[in-house]
Design a protein around this motif. Sequence first.
Motif, short mmCIF file in Angstrom:
data_model
loop_
_atom_site.label_atom_id
_atom_site.label_comp_id
_atom_site.label_asym_id
_atom_site.label_seq_id
_atom_site.Cartn_x
_atom_site.Cartn_y
_atom_site.Cartn_z
N THR A 59 0.98 -0.76 -0.35
CA THR A 59 0.23 -0.19 -0.84
C THR A 59 0.44 0.92 -0.18
O THR A 59 1.95 1.26 0.87
CB THR A 59 -1.00 0.54 1.30
OG1 THR A 59 -1.77 -1.26 0.67
CG2 THR A 59 -1.66 1.01 0.89
N LEU A 60 0.54 1.86 -0.93
CA LEU A 60 1.46 3.40 -1.58
C LEU A 60 0.75 4.75 -0.24
O LEU A 60 -0.04 4.24 -1.36
CB LEU A 60 2.44 3.58 -2.59
CG LEU A 60 3.75 4.96 -2.84
CD1 LEU A 60 4.23 4.45 -2.20
CD2 LEU A 60 3.33 5.00 -4.28
N ILE A 61 1.08 4.91 0.14
CA ILE A 61 1.01 6.54 0.55
C ILE A 61 1.42 7.24 0.66
O ILE A 61 2.80 8.04 0.98
CB ILE A 61 0.17 6.16 2.68
CG1 ILE A 61 -0.40 4.95 2.60
CG2 ILE A 61 -0.66 7.43 3.32
CD1 ILE A 61 -2.00 4.57 2.14
N LEU A 62 0.63 8.88 -0.13
CA LEU A 62 1.40 9.68 -0.03
C LEU A 62 1.02 10.76 1.11
O LEU A 62 -0.39 10.55 1.46
CB LEU A 62 1.42 9.94 -1.66
CG LEU A 62 1.86 9.67 -2.55
CD1 LEU A 62 1.88 10.49 -4.56
CD2 LEU A 62 3.01 9.05 -2.83
N GLY A 63 1.25 11.60 1.04
CA GLY A 63 1.17 12.87 1.89
C GLY A 63 2.22 13.32 3.10
O GLY A 63 3.51 13.90 2.23
N GLY A 64 1.69 14.40 3.69
CA GLY A 64 2.89 14.80 4.84
C GLY A 64 2.13 16.19 5.37
O GLY A 64 1.04 16.52 5.03
N ARG A 65 2.74 16.96 5.60
CA ARG A 65 2.68 18.06 6.66
C ARG A 65 2.37 19.54 5.75
O ARG A 65 2.64 19.41 5.12
CB ARG A 65 4.22 18.55 7.83
CG ARG A 65 3.27 17.70 9.25
CD ARG A 65 4.55 18.63 9.89
NE ARG A 65 3.94 19.14 10.14
CZ ARG A 65 3.57 20.35 10.46
NH1 ARG A 65 2.19 20.01 11.11
NH2 ARG A 65 2.71 21.86 10.65
N SER A 66 1.03 19.91 6.15
CA SER A 66 0.81 20.97 5.14
C SER A 66 0.96 21.30 3.93
O SER A 66 0.74 20.58 3.70
CB SER A 66 1.48 22.55 6.10
OG SER A 66 1.34 24.17 6.15
N MET A 67 1.94 22.73 3.51
CA MET A 67 2.41 22.72 2.39
C MET A 67 2.76 21.17 1.65
O MET A 67 2.62 21.08 0.16
CB MET A 67 3.74 23.24 2.26
CG MET A 67 3.58 23.96 0.74
SD MET A 67 5.93 24.37 0.28
CE MET A 67 6.63 22.83 0.85
N GLY A 68 3.49 20.53 2.42
CA GLY A 68 3.48 18.75 1.35
C GLY A 68 2.52 18.34 1.17
O GLY A 68 2.28 17.24 0.40
N GLY A 69 1.96 18.05 2.62
CA GLY A 69 -0.02 17.82 2.12
C GLY A 69 -0.18 18.08 1.03
O GLY A 69 -1.25 17.03 0.10
N ARG A 70 -0.61 19.22 0.68
CA ARG A 70 -0.93 19.56 -0.32
C ARG A 70 -0.70 19.66 -1.64
O ARG A 70 -1.35 18.94 -2.58
CB ARG A 70 -1.18 21.71 -0.23
CG ARG A 70 -1.64 22.53 -1.40
CD ARG A 70 -2.09 23.46 -0.63
NE ARG A 70 -2.48 24.60 -1.53
CZ ARG A 70 -1.81 26.07 -2.37
NH1 ARG A 70 -0.95 25.90 -1.70
NH2 ARG A 70 -2.51 26.46 -3.79
N ALA A 71 1.03 19.66 -1.82
CA ALA A 71 1.61 19.28 -2.98
C ALA A 71 1.33 17.71 -3.02
O ALA A 71 0.23 17.64 -4.80
CB ALA A 71 2.68 19.60 -2.88
N ALA A 72 0.97 17.19 -2.44
CA ALA A 72 0.36 15.09 -2.67
C ALA A 72 -1.06 15.34 -3.04
O ALA A 72 -0.96 15.00 -4.10
CB ALA A 72 1.39 14.40 -1.08
N SER A 73 -1.52 15.72 -2.47
CA SER A 73 -3.05 15.57 -2.65
C SER A 73 -3.03 16.42 -4.24
O SER A 73 -4.28 16.31 -4.81
CB SER A 73 -3.98 16.69 -1.56
OG SER A 73 -3.63 18.46 -1.54
#
Length: 232
Positions: A103-117
């Motif tokens: 299972t590959l999950i992308l994401g992150g904190r704040s700006m990093g999560g926004r970019a991943a989304s």
Amino acid sequence: MSTPAAGEWRVGVGEEETSAAFEPALASSNGALFVFAHGAGGHMADRGVLGVSEHLRRHGFHVVRFNFLYREKKVGRPDPMPRLKECIAAVASHARREIGPQTLILGGRSMGGRAASMLAAEEFPCDGLLLLAYPLHPAGRPEELRDAHLARINVPVLCLNGTRDALCRRDLMERVVDRLTVRWTMHWLEGADHGFHVLKSSGRSDGEVLSEIAEACGTWVSGLRREEDRGT
């Protein structure tokens, strides 16, 4: 399958490259690999990233941390969004080749999560998104919502924000979530701010918030695995 060994990577991003680190789960693996993008003012080894990473690893997640290119070059100003997305895509593709996660999950904190989304909204292949302190709007400017792409995300999402987050007013976020797919799961962290810190008067500690985050993530990814097993 044996657990891959921890390692430091150099990952090519176009004609440049950046640093990344793979850290295996500290408990029995749940099969998920989280590609963890840092926030605008952070980096792959900042306190917030390391704290969340350790708690997730204790709950069975493998984690890949990495620097965006601007941070790798020790530049203060973040790269433009297309470059941020390119960096996440390069690290995620490298991780998929090296680790072969279930299972590959992308994401992150704040700006990093926004970019991943935003990358996921463009149908970059992944199994889910984990957004930590999603920045729905700039601090003090709640009218400038960053939600236009969210409805185009077709993978399951877990979004965790604090109820005191100055970049994500709860009433505005709940209105946004009401318009999104049922595959979007919103988890509110009572009393936490944008950095997941709580006031002493709350009766809670920052460590307890991190434990709540990890528990919520573990429950969520277990649901993803059940969906995969059912072939949905």
